[in-house]
Design a protein around this motif. Structure first.
Motif, mmCIF file in Angstrom:
data_model
loop_
_atom_site.group_PDB
_atom_site.id
_atom_site.type_symbol
_atom_site.label_atom_id
_atom_site.label_comp_id
_atom_site.label_asym_id
_atom_site.label_seq_id
_atom_site.Cartn_x
_atom_site.Cartn_y
_atom_site.Cartn_z
ATOM 1 N N VAL A 79 4.248 -14.332 2.638
ATOM 2 C CA VAL A 79 3.428 -13.459 1.809
ATOM 3 C C VAL A 79 4.413 -12.723 0.914
ATOM 4 N N THR A 80 4.127 -12.672 -0.387
ATOM 5 C CA THR A 80 5.032 -12.019 -1.330
ATOM 6 C C THR A 80 4.278 -11.035 -2.209
ATOM 7 N N ALA A 81 5.017 -10.120 -2.793
ATOM 8 C CA ALA A 81 4.528 -9.228 -3.846
ATOM 9 C C ALA A 81 5.739 -8.921 -4.719
ATOM 10 N N ILE A 129 11.519 -6.959 -8.455
ATOM 11 C CA ILE A 129 11.990 -7.181 -7.100
ATOM 12 C C ILE A 129 10.840 -7.762 -6.291
ATOM 13 N N GLN A 130 11.121 -8.803 -5.541
ATOM 14 C CA GLN A 130 10.115 -9.419 -4.687
ATOM 15 C C GLN A 130 10.279 -8.901 -3.258
ATOM 16 N N ILE A 131 9.145 -8.582 -2.622
ATOM 17 C CA ILE A 131 9.180 -8.303 -1.190
ATOM 18 C C ILE A 131 8.537 -9.496 -0.493
ATOM 19 N N VAL A 132 9.094 -9.880 0.645
ATOM 20 C CA VAL A 132 8.712 -11.119 1.313
ATOM 21 C C VAL A 132 8.481 -10.872 2.786
ATOM 22 N N GLN A 133 7.406 -11.437 3.303
ATOM 23 C CA GLN A 133 7.108 -11.444 4.738
ATOM 24 C C GLN A 133 7.008 -12.886 5.187
ATOM 25 N N HIS A 134 7.808 -13.262 6.147
ATOM 26 C CA HIS A 134 7.694 -14.601 6.728
ATOM 27 C C HIS A 134 6.691 -14.547 7.859
ATOM 28 N N LYS A 135 5.703 -15.434 7.799
ATOM 29 C CA LYS A 135 4.648 -15.444 8.825
ATOM 30 C C LYS A 135 5.100 -16.200 10.044
ATOM 31 N N ASP A 145 0.827 -1.212 0.000
ATOM 32 C CA ASP A 145 0.000 0.000 0.000
ATOM 33 C C ASP A 145 0.860 1.259 0.000
ATOM 34 N N ARG A 146 1.917 1.278 0.815
ATOM 35 C CA ARG A 146 2.799 2.436 0.891
ATOM 36 C C ARG A 146 3.470 2.696 -0.463
ATOM 37 N N LEU A 147 4.025 1.647 -1.050
ATOM 38 C CA LEU A 147 4.741 1.791 -2.313
ATOM 39 C C LEU A 147 3.804 2.126 -3.471
ATOM 40 N N ARG A 148 2.664 1.498 -3.492
ATOM 41 C CA ARG A 148 1.706 1.803 -4.562
ATOM 42 C C ARG A 148 1.249 3.259 -4.452
ATOM 43 N N GLY A 149 1.133 3.753 -3.233
ATOM 44 C CA GLY A 149 0.798 5.154 -3.027
ATOM 45 C C GLY A 149 1.866 6.092 -3.560
ATOM 46 N N LEU A 150 3.098 5.596 -3.677
ATOM 47 C CA LEU A 150 4.207 6.378 -4.232
ATOM 48 C C LEU A 150 4.343 6.191 -5.743
ATOM 49 N N GLY A 151 3.415 5.422 -6.333
ATOM 50 C CA GLY A 151 3.430 5.219 -7.772
ATOM 51 C C GLY A 151 4.179 3.991 -8.246
ATOM 52 N N VAL A 152 4.626 3.140 -7.326
ATOM 53 C CA VAL A 152 5.346 1.928 -7.718
ATOM 54 C C VAL A 152 4.384 0.970 -8.417
ATOM 55 N N VAL A 153 4.860 0.379 -9.507
ATOM 56 C CA VAL A 153 4.072 -0.584 -10.273
ATOM 57 C C VAL A 153 4.389 -1.984 -9.773
ATOM 58 N N PHE A 154 3.356 -2.736 -9.467
ATOM 59 C CA PHE A 154 3.502 -4.122 -9.026
ATOM 60 C C PHE A 154 3.051 -5.063 -10.126
ATOM 61 N N THR A 155 3.812 -6.132 -10.332
ATOM 62 C CA THR A 155 3.412 -7.164 -11.286
ATOM 63 C C THR A 155 2.734 -8.327 -10.574
ATOM 64 N N GLN A 156 2.848 -8.356 -9.250
ATOM 65 C CA GLN A 156 2.143 -9.349 -8.436
ATOM 66 C C GLN A 156 1.704 -8.673 -7.149
ATOM 67 N N GLU A 157 0.400 -8.658 -6.918
ATOM 68 C CA GLU A 157 -0.128 -8.121 -5.673
ATOM 69 C C GLU A 157 0.182 -9.107 -4.545
ATOM 70 N N PRO A 158 0.007 -8.696 -3.282
ATOM 71 C CA PRO A 158 0.309 -9.613 -2.176
ATOM 72 C C PRO A 158 -0.362 -10.972 -2.357
ATOM 73 N N LEU A 159 0.444 -12.002 -2.173
ATOM 74 C CA LEU A 159 0.001 -13.372 -2.372
ATOM 75 C C LEU A 159 0.507 -14.212 -1.210
#
Length: 128
Positions: free
Chosen positions: A110-112, A122-128, A90-104
């Motif tokens: 959880v990745t995007a 670039i992938q961002i990753v959250q380990h649950k 949400d923060r990055l998209r608010g800055l205009g960043v384009v995502f090719t994969q929404e949070p999954l």
């Protein structure tokens, strides 16, 4: 053994520095002039003495082919850990960043995937 340095090939070092610092939140660590290019690294502000990311010019023909093949196949060149993928999305998209994969959500992560504006995914990753 620890990871000290890794790199991403970028089409424009200045543009990459702006994206990786102003948008993603990394900080510049090293800048050494090397002719028309620079040895230019960024680090996480949370780990200023941790692994460095080299923003390496993609001038070599193999680098351009490598980047293009990964981009066309939707393969991220790097993965960065975040505490909350959805909040960062949400923060990055608010800055205009384009995502090719929404949070999954996939099992324990959880990745995007985002476009770094320099020819990489670039992938961002959250380990649950």
């Amino acid at each position: 053994m620890r990871i000290h340095l890794t790199s991403v090939f970028v089409d424009d070092q200045e543009k990459a520095l702006g994206f990786y610092t102003d948008v993603l939140g990394f900080v510049k660590k090293t800048e050494v002039p090397l002719g028309t290019d620079r040895w230019l690294t960024v680090v996480s502000p949370e780990q200023p003495d941790g692994a460095e990311l080299l923003l390496e010019p993609d001038r070599h023909p193999a680098a351009k082919q490598y980047k293009q093949a990964l981009l066309e196949d939707g393969i991220p060149v790097a993965a960065f850990a975040v505490d909350d993928v959805r909040a960062e999305f949400d923060r990055l998209r608010g800055l205009g960043v384009v995502f090719t994969q929404e949070p999954l959500e996939m099992d324990t992560v959880v990745t995007a995937v985002l476009d770094d504006t320099c020819g990489n995914l670039i992938q961002i990753v959250q380990h649950k």
